[in-house]
Design a protein around this motif. Structure first.
Motif, PDB file in Angstrom:
ATOM      1  N   LYS A  50      47.759  43.342  47.396  1.00  0.00           N
ATOM      2  CA  LYS A  50      47.066  44.312  46.573  1.00  0.00           C
ATOM      3  C   LYS A  50      45.698  44.674  47.134  1.00  0.00           C
ATOM      4  O   LYS A  50      45.151  45.706  46.787  1.00  0.00           O
ATOM      5  CB  LYS A  50      46.972  43.825  45.116  1.00  0.00           C
ATOM      6  CG  LYS A  50      45.958  42.751  44.823  1.00  0.00           C
ATOM      7  CD  LYS A  50      45.928  42.542  43.301  1.00  0.00           C
ATOM      8  CE  LYS A  50      44.787  41.673  42.835  1.00  0.00           C
ATOM      9  NZ  LYS A  50      45.027  40.240  43.092  1.00  0.00           N
ATOM     10  N   SER A 192      38.140  36.331  41.864  1.00  0.00           N
ATOM     11  CA  SER A 192      37.965  36.981  43.157  1.00  0.00           C
ATOM     12  C   SER A 192      36.485  37.063  43.513  1.00  0.00           C
ATOM     13  O   SER A 192      35.622  36.919  42.648  1.00  0.00           O
ATOM     14  CB  SER A 192      38.564  38.381  43.071  1.00  0.00           C
ATOM     15  OG  SER A 192      38.841  38.881  44.349  1.00  0.00           O
ATOM     16  N   GLY A 229      40.793  34.291  46.288  1.00  0.00           N
ATOM     17  CA  GLY A 229      39.488  34.519  45.678  1.00  0.00           C
ATOM     18  C   GLY A 229      38.306  34.291  46.580  1.00  0.00           C
ATOM     19  O   GLY A 229      37.171  34.539  46.167  1.00  0.00           O
ATOM     20  N   GLU A 267      46.543  32.100  48.617  1.00  0.00           N
ATOM     21  CA  GLU A 267      46.780  33.548  48.521  1.00  0.00           C
ATOM     22  C   GLU A 267      45.453  34.254  48.729  1.00  0.00           C
ATOM     23  O   GLU A 267      44.668  34.384  47.801  1.00  0.00           O
ATOM     24  CB  GLU A 267      47.291  33.917  47.127  1.00  0.00           C
ATOM     25  CG  GLU A 267      48.572  33.229  46.737  1.00  0.00           C
ATOM     26  CD  GLU A 267      48.895  33.401  45.259  1.00  0.00           C
ATOM     27  OE1 GLU A 267      50.072  33.309  44.921  1.00  0.00           O
ATOM     28  OE2 GLU A 267      47.984  33.621  44.441  1.00  0.00           O
ATOM     29  N   ARG A 270      41.020  39.662  49.925  1.00  0.00           N
ATOM     30  CA  ARG A 270      39.731  40.217  50.353  1.00  0.00           C
ATOM     31  C   ARG A 270      39.200  39.604  51.646  1.00  0.00           C
ATOM     32  O   ARG A 270      38.744  40.328  52.536  1.00  0.00           O
ATOM     33  CB  ARG A 270      38.711  39.969  49.237  1.00  0.00           C
ATOM     34  CG  ARG A 270      37.369  40.623  49.461  1.00  0.00           C
ATOM     35  CD  ARG A 270      36.343  40.098  48.450  1.00  0.00           C
ATOM     36  NE  ARG A 270      36.855  40.098  47.102  1.00  0.00           N
ATOM     37  CZ  ARG A 270      36.747  41.111  46.241  1.00  0.00           C
ATOM     38  NH1 ARG A 270      36.104  42.187  46.592  1.00  0.00           N
ATOM     39  NH2 ARG A 270      37.262  41.018  45.030  1.00  0.00           N
ATOM     40  N   TYR A 365      40.435  46.384  48.361  1.00  0.00           N
ATOM     41  CA  TYR A 365      40.246  47.026  47.052  1.00  0.00           C
ATOM     42  C   TYR A 365      39.472  48.340  47.180  1.00  0.00           C
ATOM     43  O   TYR A 365      38.695  48.703  46.298  1.00  0.00           O
ATOM     44  CB  TYR A 365      39.562  46.050  46.067  1.00  0.00           C
ATOM     45  CG  TYR A 365      40.288  44.732  45.985  1.00  0.00           C
ATOM     46  CD1 TYR A 365      41.543  44.668  45.387  1.00  0.00           C
ATOM     47  CD2 TYR A 365      39.760  43.566  46.546  1.00  0.00           C
ATOM     48  CE1 TYR A 365      42.244  43.474  45.343  1.00  0.00           C
ATOM     49  CE2 TYR A 365      40.468  42.365  46.500  1.00  0.00           C
ATOM     50  CZ  TYR A 365      41.701  42.332  45.903  1.00  0.00           C
ATOM     51  OH  TYR A 365      42.406  41.150  45.862  1.00  0.00           O
TER      52      TYR A 365
HETATM   53  C1  LIG Z   1      44.338  39.276  43.548  1.00  0.00           C
HETATM   54  C2  LIG Z   1      45.059  38.012  43.693  1.00  0.00           C
HETATM   55  C3  LIG Z   1      44.843  37.224  44.820  1.00  0.00           C
HETATM   56  C4  LIG Z   1      43.892  37.581  45.940  1.00  0.00           C
HETATM   57  O1  LIG Z   1      42.566  37.601  45.546  1.00  0.00           O
HETATM   58  P1  LIG Z   1      41.405  37.796  46.636  1.00  0.00           P
HETATM   59  O2  LIG Z   1      40.170  37.671  45.837  1.00  0.00           O
HETATM   60  O3  LIG Z   1      41.566  39.142  47.232  1.00  0.00           O
HETATM   61  O4  LIG Z   1      41.552  36.709  47.640  1.00  0.00           O
HETATM   62  C5  LIG Z   1      45.560  36.061  44.926  1.00  0.00           C
HETATM   63  N1  LIG Z   1      46.442  35.674  43.965  1.00  0.00           N
HETATM   64  C6  LIG Z   1      46.660  36.409  42.863  1.00  0.00           C
HETATM   65  C7  LIG Z   1      47.647  35.947  41.877  1.00  0.00           C
HETATM   66  C8  LIG Z   1      45.978  37.603  42.685  1.00  0.00           C
HETATM   67  O5  LIG Z   1      46.192  38.315  41.584  1.00  0.00           O
END
Ligand SMILES: *Cc1c(COP(=O)(O)O)cnc(C)c1O
Length: 387
Positions: A50, A192, A229, A267, A270, A365
């Motif tokens: 995303k 995040s 995050g 995960e 960013r 984003y």
């Molecule tokens: C948005 C999201 C992420 C990624 O977050 P970042 O801050 O971009 O690293 C990871 N896991 C889930 C479930 C998310 O919704």
């Protein structure tokens, strides 16, 4: 001073604005660093689509063997089309539709990260109709504060995300009766743009407690997914163009209790892609205000909504004219909303109509959140390897 070369700025000046420009070399270096630091501990990283789902970027991430973290059926489909192997795709989201769940089932993904009791029942039912067993991870709400903007905090009990601790007893009872889902792990994601790593330490401590609870119930947890995050430096994108992945992973290595054979998943969105992107725009007008001057750009909240949505800071540079006498500007877009403002009372070199402006750290984003409000055109994207 700007990191953009004279030649590049000349090419920018010949290209219709606004547009996103992606530095794929920086992306490569970031991914190499990520790989080195995560491999050190055998950690598995899924890229959060995303943040930026452009095929050119996904291809690079997939080529290095990272997995995909999806939050919609279309993201699952995009990840599969890009070539991410099924067993490296995870699917989170508080409101998965039946159709989206079917997309996940058809693609035999690694896990559905489930956020409510009712969702478990629906996945069980849909998997049953397909004669499948759906692998699921429980997204637990650890009630840990991420010390970030309230709109990007997700791990507090008051947030809509995840399953709360007090629901666990009935949930585990429920799991016994659902024959078409298989619990393969626990999932967490606290928010995040987290720059204070102590939030992740608190998360580890919470996860250890949850694990002890599951242990007591004799429920095995082969996979732990600690979410994403990790934040970036929006203020000094050139000094800190690559995130300190080493400290981030070391913290989890130091504080997380890992059981024999257990796999640890991350995960990250960013931290992988934010710094490689810039939004390039042209100054349309300079207008004198009461206490400030308005620098009116041809890019607005339709191309980059983060400042309007979360009061986010992005470094803004005049890249055609770096030596003018300093002046104070409110840098705004053309959209008919007062929140369409990229920065207030910024001191910048005297700027003229036609100057090129780079809004930095917009690889995450940014383009993905663009819209056609005011019937704006879809914003273009260009890549350093074929620009
Ligand atoms: C948005 C999201 C992420 C990624 O977050 P970042 O801050 O971009 O690293 C990871 N896991 C889930 C479930 C998310 O919704």
């Amino acid at each position: 001073m700007t990191i953009f070369s004279k030649e590049l700025i000349h090419k920018f000046s010949l290209t219709p604005t606004p547009f996103y420009y992606y530095d794929l070399e920086l992306l490569d270096q970031t991914l190499q660093s990520l790989k080195q630091e995560s491999d050190r501990y055998g950690f598995i990283v899924h890229y959060a689509l995303k943040a930026n789902a452009n095929p050119a970027i996904l291809k690079k991430i997939n080529a290095l063997g990272f997995g995909a973290d999806c939050v919609s059926g279309n993201e699952v489909a995009r990840a599969a089309e890009t070539g991410f192997p099924n067993e490296k795709i995870v699917f989170a989201g508080v409101g998965k539709s039946d159709e989206e769940i079917l997309t996940g089932l058809k693609n035999n993904i690694h896990s559905f990260n489930c956020e409510s009791l009712q969702e478990l029942e629906i996945i069980d039912q849909l998997a049953g109709e397909m004669n499948k067993i759906a692998p699921i991870a429980l997204r637990l709400n650890p009630n840990v504060s991420a010390n970030t903007h309230k709109y990007i905090t997700t791990g507090l009990e008051e947030n809509k995300f995840g399953i709360n601790q007090w629901e666990l007893d009935s949930l585990v009872e429920k799991l016994k009766s659902l024959k078409n889902i298989k619990l393969i792990g626990l999932h967490f994601h606290i928010g995040s743009q987290i720059t204070d790593l102590s939030a992740f330490k608190s998360l580890c401590i919470k996860i250890n407690e949850f694990q002890q609870w599951f242990n007591k119930q004799h429920i095995a947890i082969p996979n732990l997914n600690v979410g994403g995050g990790l934040g970036i430096d929006y203020h000094e994108p050139d000094m800190h163009s690559i995130v300190d992945f080493a400290s981030f992973f070391k913290l989890f290595h130091d504080y997380l209790d890992v059981y024999p054979g257990q796999k640890i998943h991350f995960e990250l969105g960013r931290a992988l892609v934010a710094q490689c992107g810039s939004l390039i725009s042209k100054v349309l007008y300079i207008k004198n205000g009461v206490n400030t001057n308005f620098m009116i750009l041809d890019a607005g909240m339709t191309e980059l909504i983060r400042p309007a949505l979360y009061q986010a800071y992005h470094k803004i540079e005049n890249i055609s004219n770096t030596n003018g006498a300093p002046q104070r500007y409110d840098v705004v877009g053309p959209i008919c909303e007062s929140s369409d403002c990229f920065g207030k009372a910024l001191v910048m070199p005297t700027t003229l109509r036609g100057d090129l402006i780079a809004i930095r750290s917009t690889g995450a984003y940014g383009e993905v959140m663009s819209s056609n409000y005011n019937l704006r055109e879809k914003v273009e994207a260009y890549y350093s390897d074929r620009f």
